[in-house]
Write a protein that holds these residues in place. Structure first.
Motif, PDB file in Angstrom:
ATOM      1  N   TRP A  61      41.337   4.541 -41.927  1.00 51.75           N
ATOM      2  CA  TRP A  61      40.535   3.059 -41.935  1.00 51.75           C
ATOM      3  C   TRP A  61      41.686   1.883 -41.732  1.00 51.75           C
ATOM      4  CZ3 TRP A  61      35.374   2.288 -41.907  1.00 51.75           C
ATOM      5  CH2 TRP A  61      34.534   3.224 -42.206  1.00 51.75           C
ATOM      6  N   VAL A  62      41.136   0.828 -41.005  1.00 53.24           N
ATOM      7  CA  VAL A  62      41.906  -0.174 -40.643  1.00 53.24           C
ATOM      8  C   VAL A  62      41.179  -1.565 -40.997  1.00 53.24           C
ATOM      9  CG1 VAL A  62      43.350  -1.397 -38.958  1.00 53.24           C
ATOM     10  CG2 VAL A  62      43.321   1.088 -38.981  1.00 53.24           C
ATOM     11  N   ASP A  63      41.940  -2.499 -41.619  1.00 51.56           N
ATOM     12  CA  ASP A  63      41.221  -3.904 -41.755  1.00 51.56           C
ATOM     13  C   ASP A  63      41.434  -4.706 -40.988  1.00 51.56           C
ATOM     14  OD1 ASP A  63      39.775  -5.888 -43.685  1.00 51.56           O
ATOM     15  OD2 ASP A  63      41.824  -6.825 -43.602  1.00 51.56           O
ATOM     16  N   GLN A  64      40.745  -5.426 -40.466  1.00 48.47           N
ATOM     17  CA  GLN A  64      40.918  -6.594 -39.426  1.00 48.47           C
ATOM     18  C   GLN A  64      40.222  -7.910 -39.835  1.00 48.47           C
ATOM     19  OE1 GLN A  64      39.424  -4.776 -35.561  1.00 48.47           O
ATOM     20  NE2 GLN A  64      41.155  -5.168 -34.721  1.00 48.47           N
ATOM     21  N   ASP A  65      40.821  -9.062 -39.989  1.00 46.07           N
ATOM     22  CA  ASP A  65      40.333 -10.372 -40.254  1.00 46.07           C
ATOM     23  C   ASP A  65      39.904 -10.765 -38.838  1.00 46.07           C
ATOM     24  OD1 ASP A  65      39.843 -13.085 -40.554  1.00 46.07           O
ATOM     25  OD2 ASP A  65      41.693 -13.177 -41.817  1.00 46.07           O
ATOM     26  N   VAL A  66      38.764 -10.567 -38.490  1.00 45.32           N
ATOM     27  CA  VAL A  66      38.171 -10.846 -37.302  1.00 45.32           C
ATOM     28  C   VAL A  66      37.947 -12.424 -36.988  1.00 45.32           C
ATOM     29  CG1 VAL A  66      37.330  -8.840 -36.590  1.00 45.32           C
ATOM     30  CG2 VAL A  66      35.833 -10.310 -37.695  1.00 45.32           C
ATOM     31  N   THR A  67      37.634 -13.193 -37.979  1.00 41.84           N
ATOM     32  CA  THR A  67      37.748 -14.411 -38.079  1.00 41.84           C
ATOM     33  C   THR A  67      38.983 -14.966 -37.540  1.00 41.84           C
ATOM     34  OG1 THR A  67      36.119 -14.814 -39.643  1.00 41.84           O
ATOM     35  CG2 THR A  67      37.389 -16.653 -39.402  1.00 41.84           C
ATOM     36  N   GLY A 115      30.338  -4.499 -25.687  1.00 40.41           N
ATOM     37  CA  GLY A 115      31.168  -4.490 -26.955  1.00 40.41           C
ATOM     38  C   GLY A 115      30.628  -4.618 -28.487  1.00 40.41           C
ATOM     39  N   LYS A 116      31.270  -5.206 -29.128  1.00 39.55           N
ATOM     40  CA  LYS A 116      30.649  -5.308 -30.622  1.00 39.55           C
ATOM     41  C   LYS A 116      30.441  -6.795 -31.061  1.00 39.55           C
ATOM     42  CE  LYS A 116      34.101  -1.620 -32.121  1.00 39.55           C
ATOM     43  NZ  LYS A 116      34.336  -1.415 -30.503  1.00 39.55           N
ATOM     44  N   HIS A 117      29.496  -6.906 -31.738  1.00 40.69           N
ATOM     45  CA  HIS A 117      28.944  -8.196 -32.034  1.00 40.69           C
ATOM     46  C   HIS A 117      28.585  -8.433 -33.462  1.00 40.69           C
ATOM     47  CE1 HIS A 117      27.718  -8.618 -27.699  1.00 40.69           C
ATOM     48  NE2 HIS A 117      27.748  -7.399 -27.866  1.00 40.69           N
ATOM     49  N   GLN A 128      28.674 -16.154 -33.226  1.00 40.12           N
ATOM     50  CA  GLN A 128      28.808 -14.444 -32.871  1.00 40.12           C
ATOM     51  C   GLN A 128      30.405 -14.493 -32.720  1.00 40.12           C
ATOM     52  OE1 GLN A 128      26.655 -11.318 -30.354  1.00 40.12           O
ATOM     53  NE2 GLN A 128      27.748 -13.193 -29.110  1.00 40.12           N
ATOM     54  N   LEU A 129      30.841 -13.527 -33.458  1.00 39.72           N
ATOM     55  CA  LEU A 129      32.253 -12.856 -33.245  1.00 39.72           C
ATOM     56  C   LEU A 129      32.050 -11.659 -32.323  1.00 39.72           C
ATOM     57  CD1 LEU A 129      33.642 -13.216 -36.726  1.00 39.72           C
ATOM     58  CD2 LEU A 129      34.275 -14.396 -34.976  1.00 39.72           C
ATOM     59  N   TRP A 130      32.442 -11.637 -31.001  1.00 43.64           N
ATOM     60  CA  TRP A 130      32.247 -10.656 -30.050  1.00 43.64           C
ATOM     61  C   TRP A 130      33.532 -10.221 -29.650  1.00 43.64           C
ATOM     62  CZ3 TRP A 130      32.343 -12.101 -24.196  1.00 43.64           C
ATOM     63  CH2 TRP A 130      31.940 -11.033 -23.718  1.00 43.64           C
ATOM     64  N   TYR A 131      33.301  -8.803 -29.836  1.00 39.58           N
ATOM     65  CA  TYR A 131      34.665  -8.003 -29.325  1.00 39.58           C
ATOM     66  C   TYR A 131      34.249  -7.415 -28.005  1.00 39.58           C
ATOM     67  CZ  TYR A 131      38.626  -4.869 -28.972  1.00 39.58           C
ATOM     68  OH  TYR A 131      39.524  -4.099 -28.825  1.00 39.58           O
ATOM     69  N   ASP A 132      35.069  -8.076 -27.223  1.00 40.93           N
ATOM     70  CA  ASP A 132      34.689  -7.972 -25.492  1.00 40.93           C
ATOM     71  C   ASP A 132      35.199  -6.497 -24.813  1.00 40.93           C
ATOM     72  OD1 ASP A 132      37.314  -8.450 -25.226  1.00 40.93           O
ATOM     73  OD2 ASP A 132      36.811 -10.418 -24.009  1.00 40.93           O
ATOM     74  N   ASN A 133      35.777  -5.670 -25.644  1.00 41.88           N
ATOM     75  CA  ASN A 133      36.580  -4.564 -25.485  1.00 41.88           C
ATOM     76  C   ASN A 133      37.849  -4.525 -25.157  1.00 41.88           C
ATOM     77  OD1 ASN A 133      34.139  -2.910 -25.766  1.00 41.88           O
ATOM     78  ND2 ASN A 133      33.525  -3.320 -23.824  1.00 41.88           N
ATOM     79  N   GLN A 134      38.360  -5.889 -25.328  1.00 44.10           N
ATOM     80  CA  GLN A 134      39.742  -6.309 -25.290  1.00 44.10           C
ATOM     81  C   GLN A 134      40.179  -7.348 -26.466  1.00 44.10           C
ATOM     82  OE1 GLN A 134      40.297  -7.614 -21.257  1.00 44.10           O
ATOM     83  NE2 GLN A 134      41.154  -5.884 -20.843  1.00 44.10           N
ATOM     84  N   ASN A 135      39.291  -8.166 -26.796  1.00 44.77           N
ATOM     85  CA  ASN A 135      39.691  -9.150 -27.845  1.00 44.77           C
ATOM     86  C   ASN A 135      38.399  -9.590 -28.613  1.00 44.77           C
ATOM     87  OD1 ASN A 135      42.563 -10.037 -26.719  1.00 44.77           O
ATOM     88  ND2 ASN A 135      41.376 -10.159 -24.923  1.00 44.77           N
ATOM     89  N   TRP A 136      38.721 -10.312 -29.441  1.00 43.19           N
ATOM     90  CA  TRP A 136      37.630 -10.818 -30.277  1.00 43.19           C
ATOM     91  C   TRP A 136      37.574 -12.325 -29.822  1.00 43.19           C
ATOM     92  CZ3 TRP A 136      34.035  -8.750 -33.244  1.00 43.19           C
ATOM     93  CH2 TRP A 136      34.474  -7.514 -33.906  1.00 43.19           C
ATOM     94  N   VAL A 137      36.167 -12.822 -29.692  1.00 44.62           N
ATOM     95  CA  VAL A 137      35.929 -14.041 -29.101  1.00 44.62           C
ATOM     96  C   VAL A 137      34.912 -14.704 -30.144  1.00 44.62           C
ATOM     97  CG1 VAL A 137      35.044 -15.464 -27.102  1.00 44.62           C
ATOM     98  CG2 VAL A 137      36.296 -13.255 -26.945  1.00 44.62           C
ATOM     99  N   ASP A 138      35.121 -16.237 -30.427  1.00 45.02           N
ATOM    100  CA  ASP A 138      34.292 -16.667 -31.083  1.00 45.02           C
ATOM    101  C   ASP A 138      33.296 -17.482 -30.263  1.00 45.02           C
ATOM    102  OD1 ASP A 138      32.997 -18.274 -33.470  1.00 45.02           O
ATOM    103  OD2 ASP A 138      34.053 -19.938 -32.587  1.00 45.02           O
ATOM    104  N   GLN A 139      31.943 -17.378 -30.433  1.00 38.85           N
ATOM    105  CA  GLN A 139      30.981 -18.020 -29.779  1.00 38.85           C
ATOM    106  C   GLN A 139      30.009 -18.778 -30.723  1.00 38.85           C
ATOM    107  OE1 GLN A 139      29.349 -14.308 -27.724  1.00 38.85           O
ATOM    108  NE2 GLN A 139      30.157 -15.449 -25.943  1.00 38.85           N
ATOM    109  N   ASP A 140      29.912 -20.220 -30.334  1.00 42.85           N
ATOM    110  CA  ASP A 140      28.826 -21.135 -31.183  1.00 42.85           C
ATOM    111  C   ASP A 140      27.636 -20.909 -30.401  1.00 42.85           C
ATOM    112  OD1 ASP A 140      27.294 -23.098 -32.302  1.00 42.85           O
ATOM    113  OD2 ASP A 140      28.907 -24.554 -32.118  1.00 42.85           O
ATOM    114  N   LEU A 141      26.936 -19.979 -30.966  1.00 42.66           N
ATOM    115  CA  LEU A 141      25.521 -19.678 -30.479  1.00 42.66           C
ATOM    116  C   LEU A 141      24.342 -20.866 -30.583  1.00 42.66           C
ATOM    117  CD1 LEU A 141      24.708 -15.922 -31.269  1.00 42.66           C
ATOM    118  CD2 LEU A 141      26.065 -17.012 -29.452  1.00 42.66           C
ATOM    119  N   THR A 142      24.580 -21.653 -31.652  1.00 47.69           N
ATOM    120  CA  THR A 142      23.834 -22.496 -31.766  1.00 47.69           C
ATOM    121  C   THR A 142      24.156 -23.932 -30.957  1.00 47.69           C
ATOM    122  OG1 THR A 142      23.400 -22.250 -34.083  1.00 47.69           O
ATOM    123  CG2 THR A 142      22.789 -24.420 -33.507  1.00 47.69           C
ATOM    124  N   GLY A 143      25.376 -24.084 -30.912  1.00 50.43           N
ATOM    125  CA  GLY A 143      25.928 -25.175 -30.221  1.00 50.43           C
ATOM    126  C   GLY A 143      25.620 -24.955 -28.629  1.00 50.43           C
TER     127      GLY A 143
END
Length: 226
Positions: free
Chosen positions: A141-147, A169-171, A183-198
């Motif tokens: 098990w591994v912990d990641q701070d995705v924020t 990827g992961k959402h 949405q924090l989206w892992y695009d199979n390479q990096n975690w990306v932040d997306q402001d869905l409301t904005g």
């Protein structure tokens, strides 16, 4: 009371927490419904102590099954994320927070979980309002701070989480302090932040108000999109 459940080849499964902090399974074995006290009957794996870990009575639950067995996640009163894991022979209780020496969880938060080709995944909000990812990579098990990894804003106090995986990827979705859904989206390479409301196109009638903090979130993917 939070409930979680699934069906697999062995039958139907519903999980809940009782007032004494034990996680129970209501299990239909294709003949009868059976109640099992998983907390009382589980083998407690290291790094746990001999004490039986009790769930926070209002703990969120999430669950799934995969080729390795059945998995149920819950929160203890000390803010640790635990897994109850059935390995096709016995139930085991594992302190995942202790195993990775991770930060404590906000115990009123949610625990979205799923599995995909890369392993098993469970997400939670830490006391510093960052979204954390506990990931079993088939070895440990591994912990990641995705924020932090995505450079995203912290969650608002009391934000719920929702998550899933698909071919892209992961959402994981949450609410930020400005009431926007991110949405924090892992695009199979990096975690990306997306402001869905904005970034969304707002159909009328639309106001500037966002959802109140603490309201649940839900998400999925299908053939039409996410």
């Amino acid at each position: 009371m939070d409930l979680s459940g699934f069906a697999d080849a062995t039958g139907e499964h519903v999980f809940h927490v009782t007032s004494d902090g034990h996680v129970h399974q209501l299990y239909y074995n294709n003949h009868n419904w059976v109640d099992q006290d998983l907390t009382g009957g589980a083998i407690h794996d290291p790094p746990e102590t001999s004490a039986v870990p009790l769930a926070w009575p209002q703990s969120a639950l999430s669950s799934f099954f995969d080729a390795t067995g059945e998995h149920v996640f819950y929160l203890t009163t000390d803010g640790h994320v635990h897994q109850l894991y059935y390995d096709h022979h016995n139930w085991h209780d594992q302190d995942l927070t202790g195993a990775v020496d991770g930060p404590r969880a906000y115990i009123a938060g949610t625990l979205p979980s799923f599995f995909d080709a890369t392993g098993e995944h469970v997400f939670y909000v830490g006391l510093h309002w960052h979204v954390h990812h506990l990931h079993y990579d088939q070895n440990h098990w591994v912990d990641q701070d995705v924020t932090k990894a995505a450079g995203a804003p912290p969650t608002v106090s009391g934000s719920k989480l929702s998550g899933f995986a698909d071919a892209t990827g992961k959402h994981v979705s949450y609410q930020a302090a400005d009431a926007h859904i991110h949405q924090l989206w892992y695009d199979n390479q990096n975690w990306v932040d997306q402001d869905l409301t904005g970034n969304a196109i707002h159909d009328p009638p639309e106001t500037s108000a966002g959802p109140a903090p603490g309201w649940p979130l839900s998400s999925f993917a299908d053939a039409t999109g996410e």
